[in-house]
Design an enzyme around this catalytic site. Structure first.
Site, PDB file in Angstrom:
ATOM      1  N   HIS A  91      88.175  80.224  32.373  1.00  0.00           N
ATOM      2  CA  HIS A  91      88.178  81.355  31.433  1.00  0.00           C
ATOM      3  C   HIS A  91      87.242  82.470  31.910  1.00  0.00           C
ATOM      4  O   HIS A  91      86.291  82.842  31.229  1.00  0.00           O
ATOM      5  CB  HIS A  91      87.806  80.879  30.030  1.00  0.00           C
ATOM      6  CG  HIS A  91      88.901  80.098  29.382  1.00  0.00           C
ATOM      7  ND1 HIS A  91      88.925  78.722  29.375  1.00  0.00           N
ATOM      8  CD2 HIS A  91      90.028  80.507  28.739  1.00  0.00           C
ATOM      9  CE1 HIS A  91      90.028  78.306  28.749  1.00  0.00           C
ATOM     10  NE2 HIS A  91      90.705  79.358  28.349  1.00  0.00           N
TER      11      HIS A  91
ATOM     12  N   HIS B 113      90.924  85.229  35.080  1.00  0.00           N
ATOM     13  CA  HIS B 113      92.010  84.794  34.182  1.00  0.00           C
ATOM     14  C   HIS B 113      92.500  85.992  33.377  1.00  0.00           C
ATOM     15  O   HIS B 113      93.705  86.219  33.240  1.00  0.00           O
ATOM     16  CB  HIS B 113      91.505  83.676  33.259  1.00  0.00           C
ATOM     17  CG  HIS B 113      92.338  83.471  32.033  1.00  0.00           C
ATOM     18  ND1 HIS B 113      93.661  83.059  32.086  1.00  0.00           N
ATOM     19  CD2 HIS B 113      92.047  83.635  30.702  1.00  0.00           C
ATOM     20  CE1 HIS B 113      94.144  82.970  30.847  1.00  0.00           C
ATOM     21  NE2 HIS B 113      93.194  83.320  29.990  1.00  0.00           N
TER      22      HIS B 113
ATOM     23  N   HIS C 154      90.477  89.307  26.044  1.00  0.00           N
ATOM     24  CA  HIS C 154      90.787  88.273  25.047  1.00  0.00           C
ATOM     25  C   HIS C 154      89.924  87.016  25.154  1.00  0.00           C
ATOM     26  O   HIS C 154      89.782  86.288  24.170  1.00  0.00           O
ATOM     27  CB  HIS C 154      92.277  87.914  25.091  1.00  0.00           C
ATOM     28  CG  HIS C 154      92.649  86.966  26.188  1.00  0.00           C
ATOM     29  ND1 HIS C 154      92.802  87.371  27.498  1.00  0.00           N
ATOM     30  CD2 HIS C 154      92.890  85.631  26.185  1.00  0.00           C
ATOM     31  CE1 HIS C 154      93.122  86.337  28.239  1.00  0.00           C
ATOM     32  NE2 HIS C 154      93.177  85.249  27.483  1.00  0.00           N
ATOM     33  N   ASP C 155      89.365  86.717  26.316  1.00  0.00           N
ATOM     34  CA  ASP C 155      88.503  85.526  26.444  1.00  0.00           C
ATOM     35  C   ASP C 155      87.067  85.914  26.788  1.00  0.00           C
ATOM     36  O   ASP C 155      86.287  85.072  27.251  1.00  0.00           O
ATOM     37  CB  ASP C 155      89.042  84.587  27.527  1.00  0.00           C
ATOM     38  CG  ASP C 155      90.160  83.683  27.014  1.00  0.00           C
ATOM     39  OD1 ASP C 155      90.081  83.254  25.848  1.00  0.00           O
ATOM     40  OD2 ASP C 155      91.107  83.413  27.778  1.00  0.00           O
TER      41      ASP C 155
ATOM     42  N   ASP D 222      99.301  84.345  28.296  1.00  0.00           N
ATOM     43  CA  ASP D 222      98.128  83.472  28.291  1.00  0.00           C
ATOM     44  C   ASP D 222      98.464  82.033  28.708  1.00  0.00           C
ATOM     45  O   ASP D 222      97.607  81.312  29.196  1.00  0.00           O
ATOM     46  CB  ASP D 222      97.513  83.493  26.876  1.00  0.00           C
ATOM     47  CG  ASP D 222      96.039  83.125  26.866  1.00  0.00           C
ATOM     48  OD1 ASP D 222      95.389  83.164  27.934  1.00  0.00           O
ATOM     49  OD2 ASP D 222      95.527  82.799  25.779  1.00  0.00           O
TER      50      ASP D 222
HETATM   51 ZN   LIG Z   1      93.184  83.196  27.879  1.00  0.00          ZN
END
Ligand SMILES: [Zn+2]
Length: 355
Positions: A56, A60, A96-97, A197
């Site tokens: 993550h 990614h 998003h992460d 994702d």
């Molecule tokens: Zn992700």
């Protein structure tokens, strides 16, 4: 630009340039009325705010941007979103992460971590990513309206997988194209981001395998930490019981395949990914047969790491963490084995509408 582009081959500075190119080609600079240097400053800040976890990481997130660009352009998805929605989708993707520590929501809850406490055990890591992202957007004066962004990032919690799958099928039954209202377009954006994702297993085998190496390394690291803490090891994270092939096949067949089969009804060109998925399954089945039980990735096994990965990084995010109320909790591993409970479905609908 193709789906065969492998961000793991890129050095950081080249990756920044590549991301700038994608955002420019999607007219995001003009849509948001921002400059290239403004966006570059933001991307560098985003990168720094990611942790150097095995999976993550900023790489990614960059990979998700690449795949979304492919879906928008090559799979014709961009015709169903407005320019503003595309801009928010891509910013959501790269963020998003952000702040992900490499130990999932279940781990945060089981260990009663500070993050779990801050976020009341509800979509812990996604909520943290939203807060960090909003702070960075404000700092760089990039985006004032963040409702859609919050909605999209929250929906990347794997706890919502089955709800999104249901929504793919639901959208397919509803009116297409120009007939879509704003709510339908937002739902479609959620569906696309989640597809990107979980897209590792529909990629060309060499890329797919590299990402699998990284996620399994992260899973086994969490499993080791759970053993050390005397906790029950999460499903699919025990290096003594699980193999990389079994983990990958279970995720492919239980999660990815049904989702992409449904997605292909919305985006017919996505059928090409189902072919790649079948080819990858054959690779995993061969590896599974060749790897009886012992973990396929040992403690000392060297696995692929992104070019330019920072190996030592303190946690720069603690000062950004603050409590908010967003619902839900779950993890990658939960979605590997559990169908949605009615409780999950209820909280999903309320939480997605909450943001
Ligand atoms: Zn992700």
């Amino acid at each position: 630009m193709t789906e065969e582009l492998n961000v793991l081959d890129y050095r950081r500075t080249d990756l920044y340039g590549h991301l700038l190119g994608i955002f420019t080609k999607l007219n995001i600079l003009s849509t948001l009325n921002i400059t290239a240097s403004q966006l570059l400053d933001f991307l560098i800040d985003v990168d720094v705010s990611y942790h150097p976890t095995p999976y993550h990481s900023f790489y990614h997130a960059a990979d998700i941007v690449v795949i979304l660009y492919y879906m928008l352009n090559e799979l014709d998805a961009k015709h169903y979103l407005t320019n503003k929605q595309i801009a928010v989708l891509m910013i959501s993707a790269i963020c998003h992460d952000i702040g992900h520590p490499g130990f999932n929501n279940d781990f945060q809850t089981k260990t009663k971590s500070d993050l779990a406490s801050y976020y009341h055990n509800q979509s812990i890591l996604e909520s943290q990513s939203i807060d960090i992202t909003i702070d960075l957007l404000r700092k760089h004066s990039l985006l004032d309206e963040t409702d859609l962004l919050q909605d999209l990032i929250l929906a990347t919690d794997m706890a919502f997988h089955y709800d999104l799958l249901e929504d793919v099928n639901q959208l397919e039954e509803e009116t297409w194209s120009a007939g879509w209202n704003d709510d339908q377009r937002r739902r479609f954006a959620r569906i696309l981001l989640h597809a990107a994702d979980i897209s590792n297993t529909v990629r060309p085998w060499p890329i797919s395998k590299q990402w699998s190496d990284l996620i399994v390394r992260e899973f086994f690291r969490q499993g080791d930490a759970e053993k050390t803490a005397g906790l029950t090891v999460s499903t699919g994270m025990d290096r003594d019981l699980d193999t990389q092939a079994s983990i990958s096949l279970r995720f492919t067949e239980g999660i990815v395949q049904p989702y992409f089969q449904s997605l292909a009804t919305l985006l017919p060109k996505a059928r090409r990914w189902l072919v790649a998925l079948e080819e990858n399954k054959v690779h995993w089945q061969d590896l599974k047969a060749a790897t009886p039980l012992a973990a396929s990735l040992g403690h000392d096994t060297r696995v692929s790491m992104p070019a330019g990965t920072i190996t030592v990084l303190s946690n720069p995010l603690q000062h950004l963490i603050k409590p908010v109320r967003i619902m839900r909790t779950s993890s990658h591993s939960t979605a590997l084995v559990s169908p949605p409970s009615s409780e999950l479905k209820r909280s999903h609908s309320s939480s997605l509408r909450h943001s």
